[in-house]
Design a protein around this motif. Structure first.
Motif, PDB file in Angstrom:
ATOM      1  N   LEU A 118       4.311  18.615 -14.071  1.00 46.13           N
ATOM      2  CA  LEU A 118       5.531  19.000 -14.745  1.00 46.13           C
ATOM      3  C   LEU A 118       5.321  19.362 -16.198  1.00 46.13           C
ATOM      4  CD1 LEU A 118       8.114  18.578 -12.988  1.00 46.13           C
ATOM      5  CD2 LEU A 118       8.881  17.235 -14.918  1.00 46.13           C
ATOM      6  N   MET A 132       0.828  -1.208   0.000  1.00 51.36           N
ATOM      7  CA  MET A 132       0.000   0.000   0.000  1.00 51.36           C
ATOM      8  C   MET A 132       0.863   1.260   0.000  1.00 51.36           C
ATOM      9  SD  MET A 132      -3.053   0.857  -0.216  1.00 51.36           S
ATOM     10  CE  MET A 132      -3.516   2.549  -0.445  1.00 51.36           C
ATOM     11  N   HIS A 133       1.874   1.251   0.878  1.00 51.26           N
ATOM     12  CA  HIS A 133       2.687   2.467   0.960  1.00 51.26           C
ATOM     13  C   HIS A 133       3.442   2.707  -0.349  1.00 51.26           C
ATOM     14  CE1 HIS A 133       5.799  -0.502   2.205  1.00 51.26           C
ATOM     15  NE2 HIS A 133       6.552   0.293   1.479  1.00 51.26           N
ATOM     16  N   PHE A 187       2.798  10.100  -4.784  1.00 49.33           N
ATOM     17  CA  PHE A 187       3.529  11.318  -4.428  1.00 49.33           C
ATOM     18  C   PHE A 187       4.452  11.759  -5.542  1.00 49.33           C
ATOM     19  CE2 PHE A 187       2.482  10.838   0.136  1.00 49.33           C
ATOM     20  CZ  PHE A 187       2.099  12.141   0.333  1.00 49.33           C
ATOM     21  N   TRP A 188       4.942  10.756  -6.257  1.00 47.35           N
ATOM     22  CA  TRP A 188       5.822  11.092  -7.372  1.00 47.35           C
ATOM     23  C   TRP A 188       5.033  11.512  -8.595  1.00 47.35           C
ATOM     24  CZ3 TRP A 188      10.310  12.677  -6.883  1.00 47.35           C
ATOM     25  CH2 TRP A 188      11.169  12.152  -5.924  1.00 47.35           C
ATOM     26  N   LYS A 225       1.282   4.699  -2.442  1.00 43.27           N
ATOM     27  CA  LYS A 225       1.253   6.072  -1.952  1.00 43.27           C
ATOM     28  C   LYS A 225       2.491   6.839  -2.419  1.00 43.27           C
ATOM     29  CE  LYS A 225      -0.438   8.243   2.230  1.00 43.27           C
ATOM     30  NZ  LYS A 225      -0.715   8.009   3.657  1.00 43.27           N
ATOM     31  N   THR A 226       3.612   6.145  -2.294  1.00 40.54           N
ATOM     32  CA  THR A 226       4.857   6.777  -2.742  1.00 40.54           C
ATOM     33  C   THR A 226       4.783   7.110  -4.223  1.00 40.54           C
ATOM     34  OG1 THR A 226       5.863   5.179  -1.276  1.00 40.54           O
ATOM     35  CG2 THR A 226       7.351   6.560  -2.572  1.00 40.54           C
ATOM     36  N   ALA A 257       5.228  22.715 -16.377  1.00 42.34           N
ATOM     37  CA  ALA A 257       6.325  23.426 -15.729  1.00 42.34           C
ATOM     38  C   ALA A 257       7.535  23.584 -16.641  1.00 42.34           C
ATOM     39  CB  ALA A 257       6.744  22.690 -14.460  1.00 42.34           C
ATOM     40  N   HIS A 258       7.577  22.820 -17.729  1.00 42.78           N
ATOM     41  CA  HIS A 258       8.716  22.905 -18.621  1.00 42.78           C
ATOM     42  C   HIS A 258       8.898  24.317 -19.161  1.00 42.78           C
ATOM     43  CE1 HIS A 258      11.018  19.403 -19.316  1.00 42.78           C
ATOM     44  NE2 HIS A 258       9.967  18.629 -19.447  1.00 42.78           N
ATOM     45  N   PRO A 293       3.394  15.475  -8.892  1.00 42.57           N
ATOM     46  CA  PRO A 293       4.243  16.538  -9.448  1.00 42.57           C
ATOM     47  C   PRO A 293       4.666  16.262 -10.884  1.00 42.57           C
ATOM     48  CG  PRO A 293       5.382  15.289  -7.737  1.00 42.57           C
ATOM     49  CD  PRO A 293       3.970  14.867  -7.703  1.00 42.57           C
ATOM     50  N   LEU A 294       4.805  14.983 -11.223  1.00 50.98           N
ATOM     51  CA  LEU A 294       5.203  14.665 -12.593  1.00 50.98           C
ATOM     52  C   LEU A 294       4.146  15.124 -13.579  1.00 50.98           C
ATOM     53  CD1 LEU A 294       6.944  11.192 -12.581  1.00 50.98           C
ATOM     54  CD2 LEU A 294       7.879  13.414 -13.203  1.00 50.98           C
TER      55      LEU A 294
END
Lengths: 168, 514
Positions: free
Chosen positions: B17, B1-2, B9-10, B5-6, B20-21, B13-14
Motif C-alpha cells: 500500500l 497458526m491460522h 494476508f493482511w 496466516k490471516t 499505492a497511495h 497488501p498493507l
C-alpha cells in the motif's frame, strides 16, 4: 470473576476504538431519499467509505470505478459514498453519473469530523477507507483511488477468510 | 497458526500500500496551511484581500466570496491562470499568492470583520472543501501556530542564509553548483550562447576536444571572475554590482556586441593586423592553447554581463560573504555557481564544432547571419538600462525623491504618523523601471498603498551619498523596497528585486493595531 474482567477489558477496548458503524451512527447521515442510514446492516462484510464532492475533479473520476467494483462484488461488499456537498449538486451530478451504491449526506461539520476521525487529518478529497468484515480499518487512500488497489486488498482478505475456514 | 496466516494476508497488501497511495498524506498540507488569507483596509470602503498560496496548490477564482455583515462585496480580481480541468473545462485558478480588492458600500474600520469563502486543490489531486474564515481588516492572518511557521513575513524575499550555509562546505558548494545549473536554464544565459558559438564557429575545423577545452576555458574565466567578484565584495564592501551597472560599462558592452554582429554580417572580418596575427600565431604554436587566453577573457566579460540578470541569488551570496567575511567559502560558492551555469555551454561547445563541417557554405553564411541578428538583439538587451528609462512614463509624481541620507531623514520626519514605503531606485536598473511601469501603477497596488507615503531613494548617481544610502540599509544595489511604520520604525521585512503587483501587496508588512 475472570470472565467479568475479560468482558470489562473488551468493553473498554471497544470504547477506545469505536467501530466505523458506531462512527457512522453518530454522524446521523441521511440517504438521498432523506431516510436515515441503518448502520447495523453494514456489519459482516467489507466496507468501503468514499468521501467525495461534486466540485472535486478526482472524485468524479474515480466514482465509476467504485460502481464497477460494487457490481463485481455484489452482495459481498458495501460501498458508501459520503458527499461533502449540497444536496442539489449531488443530485445533479448523480443524474449524469449514476452509481449503484448509496450516497449519504449530512451537515458539513459532522461529515468533516467523521472524516478526520477516520484518519483524514488534512481534510482533502477524495478520501477512501476500507474496513474488513469485522470493522477493522485495512487501508486508507488520500487522492484518487483505483479499483485494482481495492480489489487486491479485497481478494487477499477473501483468501484469508477461506484459509481460516479450512482450518476450522 | 491460522491467526498468523490471516495476519500475513493482511500485511502483504498493507506493505504494498505504501506505493499505492495516490497522494502522500504526510506531505499534504491542511487547507489552512495551503491557503493563508489576510485582509487589510485600504481606505474606508476598499479592502485588499490576500491569500498566500503554497507551492503546488491553487485557488479557484470562481469560488472566492467576500462578505461583510452577510452581504457579498464586489470584487476586483486579478487575472488568474487558465487551467484545463478534465471535468470542469477551462477554469481560472491562482497557483500563487493572490491579492484582490473588495469594495464595500458601507464605511469600514480596521476592527471590522469580513468573512471569506474560498476553495482550492492540490496539484497532486486532492481538493479541499470550501473554507470559511472570518478576518479583521488589520492585515493579520487568521491562522497562527503552524501557519506562523510558514511565515506571513516575506518567504521569497531573502533566502534563509543561516540554513543555507549551515551545512558543510561540500554541501554548500554542491547546492551552488545545482543552483547554477538551474540558472543556466533561465533566460539570463541566452546572451552567452552566441558568444560561445562565435568563439567556436569562428574557428574552422577544430577538433571537438579543442572546442570543449576552449569552452571550458571560457567557463573558467566566468567562474573565476564570479569568485573574484564575491571576494572583492567581501574584502572592500564596495558596491561592485552597482559599479558594473554604470552606463558607460553598459554602453561599452553594447558597442562590443554590435561590432561582433557586424562582423557576422560580413561588414568586415574580425582580424588582427597581420603582423600581430603572425606574432600571436607563433605564440600559439609555442603554447598549445594559444586561444585559451582570449576565450578566458571573454568568459570574464560574460560574467560581468549576466551579473545584473542574476541579482537576487548573487545578492544573497554577496550578503553572506560580506557579513561573514569568509572569503574562501564565499569565493568557492560563487565559483561553483558559475561552473554549474556554464555546464550546458560545454554541450554547445562540443556540439557546435562537430556539426558544422557537414554544413554547406550557404548554410554556414545563414547561420552566421542568424548569429549576427542574435548578437544585435543581445546588444539591445545589454543596452536596456540606457533606453528603457526613455520609454518609462515620467517618474510618477506620487514618489517623493531623495538622494541622500539627510534628505531621507527629513522626508521620514515629515511622514511621521503614516506608513512609509521607500523604493530604492536607479535609472540604470531595469528591474527598478519595471517596478515603476508595471507594479506601482497597477490599480490594486495603488489602492493598497493609498495610505503610504512613497519615498524614492534614488541611487542613480552612485556617489558617496547614494552609497551611504545603500550601506544604511545593508543593500548591494537597487531595486529594494523598505517599509517604515507610523512611528518611523524601519520594518525588518523588505522586498528585493522586481515584484509583480500581487507579490508587492502580499509583501506589505502587517500594520500593528493603531
Amino acid at each position: 470473576m475472570k470472565a467479568r474482567l475479560v468482558l470489562l477489558a473488551t468493553l473498554l477496548l471497544a470504547a477506545c476504538a469505536p467501530t466505523p458503524y458506531e462512527q457512522l451512527e453518530r454522524a446521523a447521515l441521511q440517504t438521498l431519499a432523506a431516510s436515515p442510514l441503518q448502520s447495523d446492516t453494514l456489519r459482516g462484510k467489507p466496507l468501503i467509505i468514499n468521501y467525495w464532492a461534486s466540485w472535486c475533479s478526482p472524485c468524479r473520476e474515480e466514482m465509476p470505478e467504485l460502481a464497477a467494483l460494487q457490481r463485481q462484488h455484489g452482495q459481498n461488499l458495501t460501498i458508501l459514498g459520503i458527499a461533502l456537498d449540497e444536496r442539489s449538486a449531488v443530485q445533479a451530478f448523480l443524474q449524469q453519473t449514476p452509481v449503484n451504491y448509496p450516497v449519504l449526506l449530512g451537515d458539513f461539520a459532522g461529515i468533516s469530523a467523521l472524516m478526520v476521525e477516520q484518519g483524514n487529518e488534512k481534510r482533502g478529497l477524495p478520501y477512501t477507507v476500507l474496513f474488513d468484515a469485522q470493522g477493522r480499518e485495512v487501508a486508507r487512500f488520500s487522492g484518487r483511488v483505483h479499483a485494482e488497489q481495492l480489489n487486491a486488498l479485497l481478494r487477499s482478505q477473501a483468501a484469508g477468510r477461506d484459509s481460516q475456514a479450512e482450518k476450522q | 497458526m491460522h491467526a498468523l496466516k490471516t495476519l500475513l494476508f493482511w500485511l502483504i497488501p498493507l506493505l504494498l500500500l505504501g506505493t499505492a497511495h495516490a497522494v502522500d498524506p504526510d506531505t499534504l498540507l491542511k487547507p489552512e496551511e495551503a491557503f493563508q488569507p489576510s485582509a487589510r483596509l485600504v481606505d474606508n470602503t476598499h479592502i485588499s484581500v490576500q491569500w498566500q498560496v503554497a507551492k503546488g496548490y491553487y485557488l479557484y477564482r470562481d469560488r472566492i466570496r467576500v462578505s461583510h455583515d452577510k452581504q457579498d462585496l464586489a470584487l476586483d480580481f486579478p487575472a488568474g491562470i487558465v487551467k484545463d480541468d478534465p471535468y470542469f473545462g477551462r477554469t481560472e485558478v491562482y497557483p500563487q499568492d493572490v491579492a484582490l480588492i473588495a469594495r464595500s458600500p458601507r464605511t469600514l474600520q480596521a476592527s471590522d470583520r469580513i468573512e471569506l469563502t474560498f476553495q482550492g486543490c492540490a496539484e497532486a489531486g486532492i481538493c479541499y472543501p470550501p473554507q470559511t474564515v472570518s478576518l479583521t481588516l488589520d492585515g493579520r492572518s487568521s491562522t497562527t501556530g503552524v501557519a506562523g511557521l510558514f511565515g506571513v513575513a516575506g518567504k521569497a524575499e531573502t533566502p534563509d542564509e543561516s540554513g543555507f550555509f549551515g551545512g558543510s562546505l561540500a554541501i554548500t558548494l554542491g547546492l551552488f553548483l545545482l543552483a547554477g545549473l538551474g540558472l543556466s536554464f533561465t533566460a539570463c544565459l541566452y546572451p552567452l550562447i552566441p558568444i560561445v558559438s562565435t568563439i567556436i564557429l569562428g574557428q574552422q575545423g577544430i577538433s571537438r576536444q579543442r572546442s570543449l577545452l576552449l569552452t571550458l576555458s571560457y567557463i573558467q574565466g566566468m567562474a573565476l571572475s564570479y569568485a573574484a567578484a564575491g571576494m572583492a565584495a567581501a574584502a572592500s564592501g564596495t558596491l561592485l554590482v552597482v559599479a558594473l551597472q554604470q552606463p558607460w560599462v553598459t554602453a561599452l558592452f553594447a558597442g562590443f556586441f554590435v561590432l561582433m554582429a557586424l562582423a557576422m554580417f560580413g561588414v568586415f572580418s574580425l582580424q588582427l593586423p597581420s603582423s600581430l596575427q603572425s606574432h600571436i600565431q607563433k605564440l600559439g604554436q609555442r603554447l598549445p592553447g594559444g586561444h585559451y587566453g582570449s576565450v578566458f577573457v571573454m568568459g570574464v566579460l560574460s560574467a560581468v554581463l549576466v551579473g545584473p540578470c542574476m541579482a537576487p541569488p548573487l545578492a544573497a551570496a554577496l550578503a553572506y560573504i560580506g557579513r561573514s567575511g569568509d572569503l574562501l567559502t564565499g569565493g568557492l560558492s560563487l565559483y561553483s555557481l558559475a561552473l554549474g551555469m556554464g555546464a550546458p555551454l560545454l554541450l554547445i561547445g562540443g556540439f557546435g564544432a562537430s556539426i558544422l563541417p557537414r554544413l554547406s557554405g550557404t548554410t554556414m553564411n545563414r547561420v552566421r547571419r542568424g548569429f549576427g541578428v542574435i548578437l544585435l538583439l543581445v546588444a539591445v538587451w545589454v543596452a536596456q538600462p540606457l533606453w528603457y528609462p526613455r520609454l518609462a512614463e515620467p517618474a510618477s509624481s506620487m514618489h517623493l525623491t531623495v538622494r541622500s541620507g539627510d534628505e531621507l531623514d527629513r522626508a521620514l520626519q515629515q511622514a511621521r504618523g503614516k506608513p512609509v514605503l521607500v523604493d530604492v531606485y536607479a535609472d540604470w536598473c531595469v528591474s527598478c523601471i519595471e517596478l515603476e511601469r508595471k507594479t506601482f501603477p497597477d490599480p490594486t497596488v495603488k489602492q493598497a498603498l493609498r495610505e503610504y507615503v512613497l519615498i524614492r531613494a534614488d541611487v542613480t548617481r552612485n556617489d558617496d551619498e547614494a552609497q551611504g544610502l545603500l550601506r544604511r540599509f545593508g543593500l548591494y544595489g537597487p531595486p529594494a523596497i523598505l517599509f517604515y511604520d507610523r512611528a518611523g520604525q524601519l520594518h525588518e521585512k523588505r522586498l528585493i528585486g522586481f515584484q509583480p503587483p500581487a507579490a508587492l501587496i502580499a509583501g506589505l508588512p502587517a500594520e500593528p493595531a493603531r
